[in-house]
Design an enzyme around this catalytic site. Structure first.
Site, mmCIF file in Angstrom:
data_model
loop_
_atom_site.group_PDB
_atom_site.id
_atom_site.type_symbol
_atom_site.label_atom_id
_atom_site.label_comp_id
_atom_site.label_asym_id
_atom_site.label_seq_id
_atom_site.Cartn_x
_atom_site.Cartn_y
_atom_site.Cartn_z
ATOM 1 N N ASP A 105 0.824 -1.216 0.000
ATOM 2 C CA ASP A 105 0.000 0.000 0.000
ATOM 3 C C ASP A 105 0.856 1.262 0.000
ATOM 4 O O ASP A 105 2.040 1.241 0.354
ATOM 5 C CB ASP A 105 -0.899 0.034 1.238
ATOM 6 N N MET A 156 -9.308 9.067 7.683
ATOM 7 C CA MET A 156 -9.452 9.521 6.294
ATOM 8 C C MET A 156 -10.406 10.704 6.166
ATOM 9 O O MET A 156 -11.203 10.786 5.238
ATOM 10 C CB MET A 156 -9.922 8.356 5.406
ATOM 11 N N LYS A 195 -3.122 3.380 -3.038
ATOM 12 C CA LYS A 195 -4.241 4.254 -3.368
ATOM 13 C C LYS A 195 -4.246 5.401 -2.365
ATOM 14 O O LYS A 195 -4.354 5.190 -1.174
ATOM 15 C CB LYS A 195 -5.577 3.502 -3.308
#
Length: 246
Positions: free
Chosen positions: A35, A168, A57
């Site tokens: 990641d 996030m 991502k």
């Protein structure tokens, strides 16, 4: 017996928080699909000839779509003995690990999940913030802040003894603060932006909901630069401030 494919949690950033089991798997991995938030220093535990595949991502920048990642995992598993899918934190917490598990099973392989240290608790602790403190709180809720519609539907009212751990959400900080105030969260309630927790360049910004609401657009643009960051909201921050005062 089906060949195993390993989903390994890399932890929150500090490579010393990688589990022993995770390190042993990296020692013998032929392929590591990793990641964006994985600390590159972690590859010191790999063989010199390991194949490293960046499938990270980040907001508005996806090297690979999730469907492509699923297919890559299986493609490498068909050709190599030990394939590790290295995920930030722990595989099933705010990741898409279970989607990968389904695809691995469908392809005829056996998924093995190796839990990692989750940033949802370890980052708080790295800043000496308890998620639960007997004096200030009895519960904490962990929620994503990237979808404001869902956030608003889930967080319905204020409870003085519950903390919020918002993942996030830094790009939606302004909307998050507005939503919380609208739902009755007091303007004096402490809030902390915790950036790059457990890492050498970690930093935090501590304020209140009311003070953040009054900030200008430049402030919110500056906060976006602190990504990856966790937003912590709750009275338990008072425990940290008491410690600092002493």
């Amino acid at each position: 017996m089906s060949k195993k494919v390993y989903l390994v949690g890399a932890g929150p950033g500090d490579i010393e928080l990688l589990t022993l089991k995770g390190m042993k798997l990296l020692n013998r991995a032929d392929v590591v699909l990793y990641d964006a938030l994985v600390n590159p220093e972690i590859f010191q535990f790999c063989k010199d000839d390991v194949i490293k595949v960046n499938v990270g991502k980040r907001k508005d920048h996806h090297l690979k779509k999730q469907e492509e990642i699923n297919e890559l995992i299986v493609e490498y598993a068909q050709k190599h003995e030990t394939v590790v899918r290295l995920k930030g934190g722990t595989p099933f917490v705010f990741g898409r690990g279970y989607e990968e598990v389904r695809f691995i099973v469908k392809a005829g392989f056996e998924p093995v999940v190796v839990s990692g240290v989750s940033s949802t608790t370890s980052v708080l602790e790295s800043f000496m913030i308890p998620s639960i403190d007997r004096e200030f709180s009895d519960a904490y809720r962990t929620i994503t802040g990237h979808d404001m519609k869902s956030f608003s539907e889930i967080v319905t009212q204020y409870h003085s003894r519950e903390n919020l751990v918002i993942m996030m959400g830094i790009h939606n900080l302004k909307q998050i603060v507005f939503t919380l105030l609208e739902k009755g969260y007091p303007s004096t309630l402490p809030i902390a932006i915790l950036s790059k927790g457990t890492c050498k360049d970690a930093q935090q910004v501590v304020s209140t909901l009311g003070e953040i609401e009054q900030k200008d657009s430049l402030f919110f643009e500056q906060m976006k630069q602190l990504t990856p960051a966790i937003i912590f909201v709750g009275q338990t921050l008072n425990a940290t401030q008491e410690l600092i005062a002493k």
